[in-house]
Design a protein around this motif. Sequence first.
Motif, PDB file in Angstrom:
ATOM      1  N   ILE A   1       0.853  -1.185   0.000  1.00 31.50           N
ATOM      2  CA  ILE A   1       0.000   0.000   0.000  1.00 31.50           C
ATOM      3  C   ILE A   1       0.895   1.243   0.000  1.00 31.50           C
ATOM      4  CG2 ILE A   1      -1.712   1.347   1.280  1.00 31.50           C
ATOM      5  CD1 ILE A   1      -2.935  -1.150   0.183  1.00 31.50           C
ATOM      6  N   VAL A   2       0.710   2.113  -0.987  1.00 29.76           N
ATOM      7  CA  VAL A   2       1.543   3.307  -1.090  1.00 29.76           C
ATOM      8  C   VAL A   2       0.752   4.590  -0.855  1.00 29.76           C
ATOM      9  CG1 VAL A   2       3.219   2.220  -2.611  1.00 29.76           C
ATOM     10  CG2 VAL A   2       1.247   3.401  -3.612  1.00 29.76           C
ATOM     11  N   ARG A   3      -0.571   4.493  -0.817  1.00 29.56           N
ATOM     12  CA  ARG A   3      -1.387   5.685  -0.575  1.00 29.56           C
ATOM     13  C   ARG A   3      -2.759   5.249  -0.085  1.00 29.56           C
ATOM     14  NH1 ARG A   3      -1.716  10.850  -2.978  1.00 29.56           N
ATOM     15  NH2 ARG A   3       0.516  10.647  -3.357  1.00 29.56           N
ATOM     16  N   GLU A   4      -3.343   6.043   0.794  1.00 30.94           N
ATOM     17  CA  GLU A   4      -4.712   5.813   1.221  1.00 30.94           C
ATOM     18  C   GLU A   4      -5.362   7.148   1.499  1.00 30.94           C
ATOM     19  OE1 GLU A   4      -5.294   4.597   5.538  1.00 30.94           O
ATOM     20  OE2 GLU A   4      -3.226   3.905   5.196  1.00 30.94           O
ATOM     21  N   GLY A   5      -6.688   7.193   1.413  1.00 34.25           N
ATOM     22  CA  GLY A   5      -7.405   8.428   1.688  1.00 34.25           C
ATOM     23  C   GLY A   5      -8.844   8.308   1.282  1.00 34.25           C
ATOM     24  N   THR A   6      -9.580   9.388   1.428  1.00 35.79           N
ATOM     25  CA  THR A   6     -10.950   9.380   0.930  1.00 35.79           C
ATOM     26  C   THR A   6     -10.915   9.279  -0.587  1.00 35.79           C
ATOM     27  OG1 THR A   6     -11.112  11.782   0.652  1.00 35.79           O
ATOM     28  CG2 THR A   6     -11.643  10.876   2.842  1.00 35.79           C
ATOM     29  N   ALA A   7     -12.031   8.877  -1.167  1.00 36.16           N
ATOM     30  CA  ALA A   7     -12.079   8.763  -2.622  1.00 36.16           C
ATOM     31  C   ALA A   7     -11.763  10.102  -3.275  1.00 36.16           C
ATOM     32  CB  ALA A   7     -13.454   8.262  -3.055  1.00 36.16           C
ATOM     33  N   GLY A   8     -12.265  11.191  -2.683  1.00 39.45           N
ATOM     34  CA  GLY A   8     -11.997  12.520  -3.231  1.00 39.45           C
ATOM     35  C   GLY A   8     -10.534  12.895  -3.157  1.00 39.45           C
ATOM     36  N   GLU A   9      -9.888  12.581  -2.045  1.00 39.83           N
ATOM     37  CA  GLU A   9      -8.467  12.887  -1.889  1.00 39.83           C
ATOM     38  C   GLU A   9      -7.626  12.126  -2.903  1.00 39.83           C
ATOM     39  OE1 GLU A   9      -8.492  13.711   2.944  1.00 39.83           O
ATOM     40  OE2 GLU A   9      -7.966  11.731   2.156  1.00 39.83           O
ATOM     41  N   ILE A  10      -7.943  10.861  -3.092  1.00 37.42           N
ATOM     42  CA  ILE A  10      -7.190  10.057  -4.061  1.00 37.42           C
ATOM     43  C   ILE A  10      -7.431  10.560  -5.478  1.00 37.42           C
ATOM     44  CG2 ILE A  10      -6.922   7.747  -5.052  1.00 37.42           C
ATOM     45  CD1 ILE A  10      -5.729   8.026  -2.253  1.00 37.42           C
ATOM     46  N   ALA A  11      -8.676  10.875  -5.810  1.00 34.81           N
ATOM     47  CA  ALA A  11      -9.003  11.337  -7.164  1.00 34.81           C
ATOM     48  C   ALA A  11      -8.344  12.662  -7.482  1.00 34.81           C
ATOM     49  CB  ALA A  11     -10.517  11.445  -7.325  1.00 34.81           C
ATOM     50  N   ASP A  12      -8.163  13.509  -6.464  1.00 35.87           N
ATOM     51  CA  ASP A  12      -7.620  14.850  -6.695  1.00 35.87           C
ATOM     52  C   ASP A  12      -6.099  14.922  -6.600  1.00 35.87           C
ATOM     53  OD1 ASP A  12     -10.174  15.833  -7.045  1.00 35.87           O
ATOM     54  OD2 ASP A  12     -10.387  16.522  -4.973  1.00 35.87           O
ATOM     55  N   ALA A  13      -5.456  13.849  -6.161  1.00 41.55           N
ATOM     56  CA  ALA A  13      -4.001  13.880  -5.984  1.00 41.55           C
ATOM     57  C   ALA A  13      -3.313  13.915  -7.355  1.00 41.55           C
ATOM     58  CB  ALA A  13      -3.540  12.655  -5.203  1.00 41.55           C
ATOM     59  N   PRO A  14      -2.470  14.927  -7.618  1.00 39.76           N
ATOM     60  CA  PRO A  14      -1.845  15.050  -8.942  1.00 39.76           C
ATOM     61  C   PRO A  14      -1.038  13.822  -9.361  1.00 39.76           C
ATOM     62  CG  PRO A  14      -1.591  17.087  -7.703  1.00 39.76           C
ATOM     63  CD  PRO A  14      -2.140  16.070  -6.741  1.00 39.76           C
ATOM     64  N   ASP A  15      -0.295  13.227  -8.414  1.00 40.95           N
ATOM     65  CA  ASP A  15       0.526  12.072  -8.803  1.00 40.95           C
ATOM     66  C   ASP A  15      -0.345  10.861  -9.134  1.00 40.95           C
ATOM     67  OD1 ASP A  15      -0.208  12.020  -6.077  1.00 40.95           O
ATOM     68  OD2 ASP A  15       1.381  10.588  -5.600  1.00 40.95           O
ATOM     69  N   ILE A  16      -1.465  10.720  -8.447  1.00 43.35           N
ATOM     70  CA  ILE A  16      -2.389   9.627  -8.749  1.00 43.35           C
ATOM     71  C   ILE A  16      -3.054   9.856 -10.100  1.00 43.35           C
ATOM     72  CG2 ILE A  16      -4.467   8.416  -8.013  1.00 43.35           C
ATOM     73  CD1 ILE A  16      -2.047   7.845  -6.250  1.00 43.35           C
ATOM     74  N   GLN A  17      -3.427  11.103 -10.365  1.00 40.11           N
ATOM     75  CA  GLN A  17      -4.013  11.416 -11.663  1.00 40.11           C
ATOM     76  C   GLN A  17      -3.045  11.097 -12.791  1.00 40.11           C
ATOM     77  OE1 GLN A  17      -5.317  15.482 -11.686  1.00 40.11           O
ATOM     78  NE2 GLN A  17      -6.885  15.164 -10.104  1.00 40.11           N
ATOM     79  N   GLU A  18      -1.799  11.458 -12.609  1.00 36.75           N
ATOM     80  CA  GLU A  18      -0.806  11.228 -13.662  1.00 36.75           C
ATOM     81  C   GLU A  18      -0.518   9.744 -13.852  1.00 36.75           C
ATOM     82  OE1 GLU A  18       3.773  12.552 -14.846  1.00 36.75           O
ATOM     83  OE2 GLU A  18       2.808  13.333 -13.033  1.00 36.75           O
ATOM     84  N   ALA A  19      -0.412   9.022 -12.731  1.00 43.51           N
ATOM     85  CA  ALA A  19      -0.003   7.620 -12.807  1.00 43.51           C
ATOM     86  C   ALA A  19      -1.132   6.682 -13.192  1.00 43.51           C
ATOM     87  CB  ALA A  19       0.609   7.182 -11.479  1.00 43.51           C
ATOM     88  N   TYR A  20      -2.373   6.986 -12.719  1.00 44.64           N
ATOM     89  CA  TYR A  20      -3.442   6.007 -12.858  1.00 44.64           C
ATOM     90  C   TYR A  20      -4.702   6.510 -13.574  1.00 44.64           C
ATOM     91  CZ  TYR A  20      -0.714   3.565  -9.305  1.00 44.64           C
ATOM     92  OH  TYR A  20       0.302   2.956  -8.628  1.00 44.64           O
ATOM     93  N   LEU A  21      -4.923   7.821 -13.581  1.00 46.97           N
ATOM     94  CA  LEU A  21      -6.191   8.335 -14.102  1.00 46.97           C
ATOM     95  C   LEU A  21      -6.038   9.014 -15.461  1.00 46.97           C
ATOM     96  CD1 LEU A  21      -7.654   9.764 -10.767  1.00 46.97           C
ATOM     97  CD2 LEU A  21      -8.025   7.516 -11.800  1.00 46.97           C
ATOM     98  N   GLY A  22      -4.866   8.950 -16.037  1.00 50.18           N
ATOM     99  CA  GLY A  22      -4.687   9.438 -17.396  1.00 50.18           C
ATOM    100  C   GLY A  22      -4.675  10.944 -17.526  1.00 50.18           C
ATOM    101  N   ALA A  23      -4.431  11.668 -16.421  1.00 55.68           N
ATOM    102  CA  ALA A  23      -4.411  13.130 -16.485  1.00 55.68           C
ATOM    103  C   ALA A  23      -3.074  13.604 -17.072  1.00 55.68           C
ATOM    104  CB  ALA A  23      -4.616  13.723 -15.096  1.00 55.68           C
TER     105      ALA A  23
END
Length: 237
Positions: A215-237
């Motif tokens: 596990i490298v990150r945890e949070g509310t769904a909103g926090e995860i969705a809004d995190a820039p590194d998560i967007q870049e790595a997993y959400l195609g931003a």
Amino acid sequence: MTSDGSLLTVKDVSAAYGKVVALRGVSLSVNRGEIVAILGANGAGKTTLLNAISGVLPITAGRIEFADQRIDGRKPWTLSRAGISHVPEGREIFPSMTVEANLKIVDAFGSGPVFTVDDVLNMFPRLRERFRQAAGNLSGGEQQMLAIGRGLMARPRLILFDEPSLGLSPFFSKFVLGAIGALRAKGLSALLVEQNMRAALKIADRAYVLRVGSIVREGTAGEIADAPDIQEAYLGA
């Protein structure tokens, strides 16, 4: 013991396939009435984690607790009776049996809300139309509805979903994920592994990000969705 409000607690769990370590010290929780998403790339260990929780894969370290009882080391069928239902990737329905038979073959020994055949058919009207047909003749979306319905018939308190929208059309994907989101109102908890990460975060309360078995990150769904590194790595931003 699990903390107040926590239905499932995974603490420092590791698991392996032979000498290959697939999970390393994973810790997470699912509260009562909560949907938690597990995000990560292919090979991150998401399916392995669900298999460890449901007793399909023995763990090599750590502990798993469900409803104030330690459950690691128990067999899958005993965990089903305790209230954990697993809807696996690939659905694993019985293709030669009818929709009706697939639903009625389940032992409803769980401790969660009662779901009757009519409840499932009301939830998924397409299954009512296909009720007497062989499950193998259903479309992919209809088979996924059947797999979810069969999981609910076991009366779970916690249901594990492994890639429920995989291979489905956009219409069926939206319908199936919407149905999973609606389970919260029924008093069920869910742990959701889902390739469509944006859609998963829309219906989840919280999320964990799994990378190479940890596990490298945890949070509310909103926090995860809004995190820039998560967007870049997993959400195609």
